[in-house]
Write an enzyme that holds these catalytic residues in place. Structure first.
Site, PDB file in Angstrom:
ATOM      1  N   SER A 299       0.829  -1.197   0.000  1.00 11.90           N
ATOM      2  CA  SER A 299       0.000   0.000   0.000  1.00 11.90           C
ATOM      3  C   SER A 299       0.870   1.256   0.000  1.00 11.90           C
ATOM      4  O   SER A 299       1.630   1.474  -0.944  1.00 11.90           O
ATOM      5  CB  SER A 299      -0.958  -0.050   1.198  1.00 11.90           C
ATOM      6  OG  SER A 299      -2.011   0.873   1.047  1.00 11.90           O
TER       7      SER A 299
ATOM      8  N   ASP B 205      -2.323  14.058  12.427  1.00 13.48           N
ATOM      9  CA  ASP B 205      -2.797  15.328  11.873  1.00 13.48           C
ATOM     10  C   ASP B 205      -2.252  15.553  10.465  1.00 13.48           C
ATOM     11  O   ASP B 205      -2.993  15.934   9.551  1.00 13.48           O
ATOM     12  CB  ASP B 205      -2.392  16.491  12.779  1.00 13.48           C
ATOM     13  CG  ASP B 205      -3.155  16.500  14.097  1.00 13.48           C
ATOM     14  OD1 ASP B 205      -4.216  15.841  14.163  1.00 13.48           O
ATOM     15  OD2 ASP B 205      -2.695  17.156  15.045  1.00 13.48           O
TER      16      ASP B 205
ATOM     17  N   HIS C  63      -7.111  -6.294   1.209  1.00 12.18           N
ATOM     18  CA  HIS C  63      -6.025  -5.349   0.949  1.00 12.18           C
ATOM     19  C   HIS C  63      -4.770  -5.698   1.744  1.00 12.18           C
ATOM     20  O   HIS C  63      -3.658  -5.521   1.267  1.00 12.18           O
ATOM     21  CB  HIS C  63      -6.504  -3.940   1.293  1.00 12.18           C
ATOM     22  CG  HIS C  63      -5.490  -2.864   1.068  1.00 12.18           C
ATOM     23  ND1 HIS C  63      -4.862  -2.664  -0.144  1.00 12.18           N
ATOM     24  CD2 HIS C  63      -4.983  -1.913   1.917  1.00 12.18           C
ATOM     25  CE1 HIS C  63      -4.026  -1.645  -0.042  1.00 12.18           C
ATOM     26  NE2 HIS C  63      -4.084  -1.179   1.184  1.00 12.18           N
TER      27      HIS C  63
END
Length: 271
Positions: free
Chosen positions: A96, A189, A250
């Site tokens: 990924s 964040d 996945h």
């Protein structure tokens, strides 16, 4: 305590498993860390040495701002040159986000890479944006100030993430800091702000290509790789083979660790 983001060149954290055989470097996906490949690596022993890398903004590695695949690939390359790749190229496995980092590294610095394994991702913009946005938002809404234990975090997260196994995977990113309080190791964040980069295209120079052997591994229950992605993959990586692992989503290496290990070992022509 917030990690220092002013020094993106600080050494990445990695763990070497095994004491002989070819070196295979493993790069994890979003929310992960090097040890996520632990079951696969155990299945591959004693045929190789495995370097489990924590990518920037994850695990025990430094934070960066912004998130950038070119920068991540460079950080991994420097880490390898200073260590396991000092005497020659290594095999590289990336899942990924780690797969995109691995592709960017192979295209930019092909001398470092012998064989490349790309797990359930393509060089084009990938899916999962809405899912990852939901998960990053759910994690950010956990009230760290009220947590006395990981159990408290699990109970808060269960309101938005009902799957226990997925919650366990996500909450591996919580660790106690120097004052004993629970804090995020992952740079949530910035990862949330730059999610479009994480799920976007692999950066590469015009005309770039990696001519080494490439194994492209998909999960049969995943839609992260499509037939439409194949022309770009083969233009950038002309020696590509595509394999689909049955009964895998996945997270191919987590769902089918032994099958995945066998597929990779055959590709590397290991014993």
């Amino acid at each position: 305590m917030t990690p220092d983001v002013s020094r993106p060149d600080r050494t990445l954290h990695s763990t070497l498993v095994g004491d002989h055989g070819p070196v295979v470097v493993f790069l994890h996906g979003l929310f992960g860390r090097g040890r996520n490949f632990g079951a696969t690596v155990r299945a591959m022993q004693p045929h190789l040495r495995a370097l489990l890398v924590d990518l920037p903004n994850h695990g025990a590695s430094p934070w960066t701002d912004p998130v950038d695949y070119g920068q991540m690939a460079h950080a991994v390359a420097e880490h390898l040159r200073a260590g396991v790749a000092a005497e020659g190229p290594v095999h590289l496995v990336g899942h990924s986000m780690g797969g995109k980092t691995a592709m960017a590294l192979a295209l930019a610095e092909p001398d470092l890479v012998d064989h490349l394994v790309v797990v359930d991702v393509s060089p084009a913009g990938s899916g999962g944006g809405e899912e990852f946005e939901h998960l990053l938002g759910a994690l950010s809404r956990i009230d760290l100030a009220t947590l006395a234990s990981l159990g408290d975090a699990d109970r808060q997260l269960s309101r938005e993430v009902p799957q226990p196994s997925l919650r366990g995977f996500l909450l591996q990113n919580l660790r106690r800091d120097g004052s004993g309080r629970l804090a995020w190791q992952a740079n949530l964040d910035v990862l949330r702000r730059d999610l479009a980069v994480v799920t976007g295209d692999v950066p590469h120079a015009d005309g770039a290509r990696f001519d080494g052997p490439v194994l492209w591994v998909a999960g049969s229950e995943s839609d992260y790789i499509t037939d439409e992605d194949e022309p770009l993959m083969r233009r950038l990586f002309p020696r590509t083979r595509r394999v689909t692992v049955k009964d895998a989503n996945h997270w191919v290496h987590s769902r089918q660790p032994q099958v995945f290990a066998d597929v990779v070992l055959r590709f590397l022509d290991a014993p």
